[in-house]
Structure formats: structure tokens, C-alpha cells
Scaffold this active site. Structure first.
Site, PDB file in Angstrom:
ATOM      1  N   ASP A 164      25.328  43.403  49.381  1.00 22.94           N
ATOM      2  CA  ASP A 164      24.462  42.474  49.068  1.00 22.94           C
ATOM      3  C   ASP A 164      24.474  41.019  49.603  1.00 22.94           C
ATOM      4  O   ASP A 164      24.166  40.248  49.298  1.00 22.94           O
ATOM      5  CB  ASP A 164      23.602  42.533  47.720  1.00 22.94           C
ATOM      6  CG  ASP A 164      24.544  42.275  46.688  1.00 22.94           C
ATOM      7  OD1 ASP A 164      25.930  42.418  47.031  1.00 22.94           O
ATOM      8  OD2 ASP A 164      24.359  41.835  45.805  1.00 22.94           O
ATOM      9  N   SER A 215      36.504  48.236  31.999  1.00 22.85           N
ATOM     10  CA  SER A 215      35.427  47.902  32.993  1.00 22.85           C
ATOM     11  C   SER A 215      34.112  47.553  32.426  1.00 22.85           C
ATOM     12  O   SER A 215      33.886  48.430  31.746  1.00 22.85           O
ATOM     13  CB  SER A 215      35.618  49.123  34.016  1.00 22.85           C
ATOM     14  OG  SER A 215      34.318  48.941  34.859  1.00 22.85           O
ATOM     15  N   GLY A 216      33.324  46.751  33.144  1.00 29.06           N
ATOM     16  CA  GLY A 216      31.956  46.585  32.737  1.00 29.06           C
ATOM     17  C   GLY A 216      31.124  47.328  33.834  1.00 29.06           C
ATOM     18  O   GLY A 216      29.823  47.477  33.728  1.00 29.06           O
ATOM     19  N   THR A 217      31.637  47.859  34.671  1.00 30.56           N
ATOM     20  CA  THR A 217      30.887  48.971  35.748  1.00 30.56           C
ATOM     21  C   THR A 217      31.272  50.423  35.768  1.00 30.56           C
ATOM     22  O   THR A 217      30.539  51.152  36.370  1.00 30.56           O
ATOM     23  CB  THR A 217      31.046  47.980  37.205  1.00 30.56           C
ATOM     24  OG1 THR A 217      32.312  48.214  37.423  1.00 30.56           O
ATOM     25  CG2 THR A 217      30.526  46.731  37.155  1.00 30.56           C
ATOM     26  N   ASP A 233      29.858  42.151  51.452  1.00 30.90           N
ATOM     27  CA  ASP A 233      29.793  43.216  50.604  1.00 30.90           C
ATOM     28  C   ASP A 233      28.257  43.808  50.942  1.00 30.90           C
ATOM     29  O   ASP A 233      27.771  43.305  51.533  1.00 30.90           O
ATOM     30  CB  ASP A 233      30.146  43.277  49.056  1.00 30.90           C
ATOM     31  CG  ASP A 233      29.120  42.443  48.577  1.00 30.90           C
ATOM     32  OD1 ASP A 233      28.544  41.822  49.019  1.00 30.90           O
ATOM     33  OD2 ASP A 233      28.963  42.590  47.257  1.00 30.90           O
ATOM     34  N   GLU A 269      36.197  34.765  42.256  1.00 28.73           N
ATOM     35  CA  GLU A 269      37.095  35.646  41.829  1.00 28.73           C
ATOM     36  C   GLU A 269      38.029  36.326  42.907  1.00 28.73           C
ATOM     37  O   GLU A 269      37.503  36.066  44.067  1.00 28.73           O
ATOM     38  CB  GLU A 269      36.071  36.920  41.356  1.00 28.73           C
ATOM     39  CG  GLU A 269      35.285  36.640  40.211  1.00 28.73           C
ATOM     40  CD  GLU A 269      34.548  37.991  39.519  1.00 28.73           C
ATOM     41  OE1 GLU A 269      34.815  38.116  38.561  1.00 28.73           O
ATOM     42  OE2 GLU A 269      33.739  38.306  40.513  1.00 28.73           O
ATOM     43  N   ASN A 308      38.022  38.957  44.256  1.00 29.29           N
ATOM     44  CA  ASN A 308      37.142  40.028  45.058  1.00 29.29           C
ATOM     45  C   ASN A 308      36.472  39.425  45.961  1.00 29.29           C
ATOM     46  O   ASN A 308      35.643  40.063  46.758  1.00 29.29           O
ATOM     47  CB  ASN A 308      36.799  40.976  44.014  1.00 29.29           C
ATOM     48  CG  ASN A 308      35.597  40.179  43.052  1.00 29.29           C
ATOM     49  OD1 ASN A 308      34.942  39.476  43.288  1.00 29.29           O
ATOM     50  ND2 ASN A 308      35.251  41.092  42.078  1.00 29.29           N
ATOM     51  N   SER A 327      24.636  46.134  45.316  1.00 22.72           N
ATOM     52  CA  SER A 327      25.850  45.863  45.874  1.00 22.72           C
ATOM     53  C   SER A 327      26.711  46.428  46.627  1.00 22.72           C
ATOM     54  O   SER A 327      26.306  47.293  47.856  1.00 22.72           O
ATOM     55  CB  SER A 327      26.465  44.996  44.752  1.00 22.72           C
ATOM     56  OG  SER A 327      27.783  44.128  45.303  1.00 22.72           O
ATOM     57  N   ARG A 370      41.611  45.750  30.513  1.00 19.23           N
ATOM     58  CA  ARG A 370      40.446  45.392  29.969  1.00 19.23           C
ATOM     59  C   ARG A 370      39.509  46.417  30.228  1.00 19.23           C
ATOM     60  O   ARG A 370      39.610  47.242  31.462  1.00 19.23           O
ATOM     61  CB  ARG A 370      39.766  44.273  30.660  1.00 19.23           C
ATOM     62  CG  ARG A 370      40.023  44.186  32.085  1.00 19.23           C
ATOM     63  CD  ARG A 370      39.366  43.058  32.759  1.00 19.23           C
ATOM     64  NE  ARG A 370      37.780  42.979  32.837  1.00 19.23           N
ATOM     65  CZ  ARG A 370      37.044  43.658  33.455  1.00 19.23           C
ATOM     66  NH1 ARG A 370      37.601  44.209  34.770  1.00 19.23           N
ATOM     67  NH2 ARG A 370      35.734  43.624  33.679  1.00 19.23           N
TER      68      ARG A 370
END
Ligand code: 16G
Ligand code: MG
Length: 564
Positions: A278, A498-500, A276, A370, A372, A64, A496
Site C-alpha cells: 500500500d 506480535s500485534g499482527t 510495500d 521504523e 522496516n 498492506s 514482544r
């Protein structure tokens, strides 16, 4: 299962010792050179998933918006959705099994998931334009082949196009033809039909500048261009012929830096957008006559779309239920506008497309975005049937509205958020409503906000509830946030993990940019102190230079959606 063959071929895609990776919000993602074994194993897993679901499964090779050196992989489930959570766990186990344990782990998964190994399997594969993607997708194919799965390699595709192909194949072509031509024809037909209805069509030829992040979006938009060139002229920038993928360009860059991408020359009030890497995300923007940059993010896209849909529903007099799904990152002004002006119910889920997608399935019409720029609209089967029926039955004006809705259904990629499809929907709505980009932007004014990152020793010490809006652990952190939020007007803050990335994210919004910055900083300090911060404590940041955010916030609740 031929375990000897698996062991033999696996050795050609050997796992580096000790490497641990997790199937996260968007699959596996890391430096491309660490991914060969993961790709091979995801080929194996896709075969098992295909056997278990008796359906075609997708494998997409992409990272991505990450830098060009990275890569990643994710699996696509039968209806074009993200992989089911229980299989995400299987994916993590399989990717992390040491070489000698891998065949056993593979067997364990097939037993646990009750996979009938005699069943046929079919896997479709797509990849983005990264230099590493071709070789890595070959490793996926090796995995599929060693388990005797059948496959079709689509080669270069956007992520949402692969989701679309999977969906088409598993609905016997009812959703569309599982080819690039099928995709382009379906979307362009709906787009042409829709824009035909515009009163102002003909007197202004619409054009749009598109920053393609030097990625796959450029190739695929070029293919689409032939089909839509009568209605829309797209000027492609950052099309991959010169620049580096995602470098100083693309939706993620524009959203996080709040400035135009490199290579984009903007005249005042000219409509521009960015995909972005992808092409599953899109944001719009423009420069005003004073040269100030205005970002139109996923929240404003959701607002434009839901206002339009609500208006069409009112016109046909049908009470289909419509819901908007956002995350905690949605600007407070957007939520307020949707609830108070548009009177549309708004729901909040955890970050990550799969959560929003899942929630949106609960409505006749579920709009999800989202901030984003990830998002799409889902129509329930019942709603689709009803709308199609009304488009035949109703008279004149109502029939026209129902027909428009019918085309809107076809124009959205309902398998996944899709920059090309979203762009066409937005362009169609702006044309139909005769709206300029500034008028769209003026629907409401964003509350000033700030996002920060805090480095902690272990981000998992932070757990959250209420769609990530409240902290549960560590103790005392939520109380500290509450006390800080109370000091500012129109304020809100949450944190929170981050998940990435290996960081904690902080979000704050308030009545002025200065206050949003100050609140975000204070919350970062609280995180640093209570959640095991490492390195230097957070320093107060600079106030954002973009003037569009410094204007005092005032309510625009009286603003209504301009009607044609
Ligand atoms: C991934 C997610 C995106 C989410 C982002 C959050 C998908 C396809 N992508 O990119 O939806 O907004 O992660 O990142 O699900 P964060 O956890 O680092 O904030
Ligand atoms: Mg993406």
C-alpha cells in the site's frame, strides 16, 4: 438514527457467527472473505466519528504487505492520523457484535462518545489494488449511506495518499489540494525546487529502480512520474501487470529475506528500492561489485534525513529542536551513530506507526522511522512558520538553506509515512549531497542481528515495559534474557507479542552474526520454556548467507556525514 434501516442493510452484510476480530496496530486484517460485515460497520463507525469530530474521516481498504487473499480496513482521523485509541475499542466492539446486537452497540457508542447525531458527516474512501478491495469498499459506502453520511470515493489510492486527502480537507486546503493532482503537484514542486539547488545537477541524470510489490504504488508512481521526469527517471518493476501482489517482492519481503525481490535485475552499485503493497513503507538496497546484497533500511533512512536536516539547521543558525524516534528494532549502530556522531537525541517507542508519530509531534522537527521502512518527518506549526520567515529574511547562503528546508517541509507527507514522498526526499538529499548509495550505506555498519518467531499457547502472557525492551511477565523471563545477553559482546535482546500474528517475536543483536544467531536462539528457548511454547522447541537456525552481515563489526564512529 434509523435503526430499522440499519438492521435491514446490516443483514445484507451479515457477520459470520462467532467470528472475533480485533482492531490492531493497523486496523482490521484477515482473509478478505471474512470482512464484508466489518467494512459495512466501519462505514457506520466512520460516520459517527465524523459527526463527533465535525470533520472528514478517512476509510482505507487495504491489507498492506499481507498476501493478496487478505484484506483489511483502517480509519483515518481528522489530521490524517491513525484512529484515536478509544475509538479503536469502539471499532472492535462494533465489528464483533452479533447481528441482532449491532444496532444497540452502535447506539451505545454514540452515547458513550457523546456523538451529536444531528451533525453532518463526511467520509472519504480509498482502496488498494487487491481483487477484493472494490467490493469491500462498496460495503463501506453502504454503511456510510445507511447512516446518511456524505462521502467521496477516491477509488485507488495509496494509504498515505488517503491520509493526505483527509488532512487537506480538514485544514481547508491549507495543507494542499485534496486531489491526486494536488498531491503530485505539491510534492513534485518541492522536489524540483530542492534538486535545482544541487551543484552536480545536469552532469548526471539520476535513475532509480523501484519494486512496486505489484501493488497500488506502481499506479501512483506512474502518475507522479510525469511531474518529476525532468529530474529523476524511475524504472518500475513488479508493477502489477504480471505478478501477484506482495509475492516474492515488496519492502516486507526484501527486509525480512534480506535479498532482492523477484524480477529485479541489479547491476553493481545500482540504487534500487522497494515499496510495500500500500506504499507506506520503503527500503533501499544495492549489490556491491562482489555481488553482495546490501539493505538500507528505515534506520539508515532516518540517519540520512536527520543528518541533512541538522546540517541545514546549523547553516541557518537556528536552534530548532530535532528528535529522532525509533523502536526497539532499530539497529544499535544507528542509535549510536545518531547520538554519538550526529549528536541528535533519540527516543524509543513501542512498535506501530501511531506510537512513533505521536512522540515525533513533541519536537520542532520530529524524524521517525521504523527499521522496516515506515516513517516520515513532522514539523511543528511554529517551526514551519519560523522557517518560512527565515527563507524571506536571511541573506545568501543562509537563505538558500532556509529555502531548502521550506521545500523539505512540503516534500514530506506529514500525515503519514509515504513511500513515494520518502523516496523523493531521499533522492533529493543524495543529489544535493552528491552521495552514492555506497557512501550512504557506509555512514555506519549495522550490528549483526537476528529476528525469530516463537509459537506459544497465548502470546498475551508476555507483557512488556520500557518501549517493549523489558519483559514484565511471565516471571523469570527478563532475568533469563539478561543472563543470556551478558554472554555476548555488544549484545541486546528483547521479546514482544506480535500485534499482527499469533506469535512472539524475538530480536537479538551481537558483535558477530554467529553470536546474534546463537543469542536469538537461546532467547527463543527461554520464551518457549517460560511463556508456554507449543509444538517443537526452537531449533538452532542457519547462519544467514548474505556476506554483508558476516563481516566482523567494527566501529565507524569517526565517519562523518559527507558535506558538499
Ligand atoms: C503493523 C504496523 C507497523 C508495525 C508492525 C509490527 C502500522 C501502519 N503498521 O504493520 O508499524 O511495525 O505492525 O508488526 O502501524 P508485529 O506487531 O507483528 O511485529
Ligand atoms: Mg503498508
Amino acid at each position: 438514527m434509523d435503526l430499522d434501516a440499519i438492521t435491514k442493510y446490516s443483514a445484507l452484510h451479515a457477520k459470520p457467527n462467532g467470528l472475533v476480530l480485533q482492531y490492531g496496530t493497523a486496523g482490521f486484517r484477515t482473509k478478505a472473505e471474512h470482512l464484508d460485515h466489518v467494512m459495512f460497520r466501519m462505514g457506520l463507525l466512520a460516520v459517527l466519528r465524523s459527526k463527533q469530530t465535525k470533520s472528514t474521516i478517512g476509510v482505507m481498504v487495504t491489507a498492506s504487505h499481507n498476501p493478496e487473499e487478505d484484506n483489511g480496513v483502517k480509519l483515518v482521523d481528522p489530521l490524517g492520523e491513525m484512529l484515536a485509541p478509544s475509538w479503536e475499542e469502539h471499532a472492535t466492539c462494533l465489528a464483533n457484535a452479533e447481528e441482532q446486537d449491532m444496532p444497540r452497540v452502535l447506539m451505545d457508542i454514540s452515547v458513550k462518545a457523546a456523538v451529536n447525531l444531528q451533525q453532518d458527516a463526511f467520509v472519504v474512501i480509498g482502496r488498494d489494488t487487491r481483487p477484493s478491495s472494490e467490493k469491500l469498499s462498496q460495503s463501506v459506502i453502504d454503511g456510510v449511506t445507511v447512516l446518511e453520511g456524505q462521502f467521496h470515493d477516491y477509488g485507488l489510492l495509496t494509504t498515505p495518499q488517503l491520509h493526505y486527502m483527509v488532512y487537506c480537507r480538514n485544514t481547508s486546503g491549507q495543507y494542499g489540494k485534496a486531489t491526486i493532482e494536488g498531491y503530485c503537484q505539491k510534492l513534485s514542486k518541492a522536489f524540483t525546487e530542492l534538486t535545482k539547488q544541487a551543484f552536480c545537477s545536469g552532469d548526471e541524470y539520476r535513475s532509480l529502480k523501484v519494486d512496486c510489490a505489484n501493488g497500488i504504488g506502481a499506479l501512483k508512481l506512474r502518475e507522479m512520474e510525469h511531474y518529476i521526469s525532468q529530474e529523476l527517471s524511475v524504472q518500475l518493476l513488479n508493477d502489477g501487470t504480471k505478478g501477484k501482489l506482495n509475492h516474492l517482492c515488496g519492502a516486507d519481503f526484501v527486509k525480512s529475506h534480506q535479498k532482492p525481490p523477484q524480477g529485479m535485475e541489479m547491476k553493481p552499485n545500482e540504487r534500487c528500492c522497494s515499496f510495500d503493497g500500500d506504499a507506506d513503507r520503503i527500503v533501499y538496497y544495492y549489490l556491491d561489485v562482489d555481488g553482495h546484497f546490501h539493505l538500507i533500511d528505515g534506520d539508515k533512512i532516518a540517519t540520512l534525513i536527520s543528518s541533512f536536516l541538522k546540517e541545514l539547521l546549523l547553516e541557518i543558525g537556528e536552534s530548532l529542536n530535532i528528535g529522532v524516534v525509533q523502536t526497539a528494532y532499530a539497529n544499535g549502530s544507528s542509535t549510536r551513530y545518531l547520538e554519538e556522531v550526529m549528536k541528535v537525541p533519540v527516543y524509543c517507542t513501542k512498535t506501530g506507526v501511531k506510537h512513533l508519530h505521536h512522540k515525533a509531534q513533541e519536537f520542532d522537527i520530529g524524524v521517525y522511522f521504523e527499521a522496516n521502512g515506515h516513517g516520515t518527518v513532522l514539523f511543528s506549526k511554529a517551526a514551519e512558520i519560523r522557517i518560512k520567515q527565515l527563507a524571506k529574511e536571511l541573506e545568501d547562503k543562509k537563505r538558500k538553506a532556509a529555502k531548502m528546508l521550506e521545500n523539505v517541509i512540503d516534500l514530506f507527507n506529514q500525515a503519514a509515512g509515504d513511500a513515494i514522498s520518502d523516496m523523493l526526499v531521499i533522492e533529493a538529499i543524495l543529489t544535493l549531497k552528491g552521495l552514492t548509495v555506497q557512501q550512504w550505506d557506509a555512514l555506519y555498519m549495522d550490528l549483526p542481528n537476528r529476528q525469530l518467531k516463537v509459537k506459544v499457547a497465548d502470546r498475551q502472557v508476555i507483557s512488556t515495559t520500557d518501549a517493549e525492551r523489558q519483559v514484565v511477565t511471565p516471571p523469570g523471563l527478563q532475568e533469563a534474557i539478561n543472563d543470556l545477553v551478558k554472554k555476548y559482546k555488544l549484545s541486546r535482546a528483547f521479546v514482544r507479542p506480535s500485534g499482527t500474528e499469533d506469535i512472539v517475536r524475538v530480536y537479538a543483536e551481537a558483535d558477530s552474526q554467529e553470536n546474534a544467531d546463537s543469542l536469538a536462539h537461546a532467547v527463543s528457548l527461554a520464551v518457549f520454556q517460560l511463556a508456554g511454547g507449543v509444538g517443537e522447541p526452537p531449533q538452532p537456525g542457519k547462519i544467514h548467507e548474505g556476506c554483508w552481515k558476516i563481516k566482523p563489526y567494527y566501529q565507524l564512529l569517526g565517519t562523518s556525514f559527507p558535506s558538499s
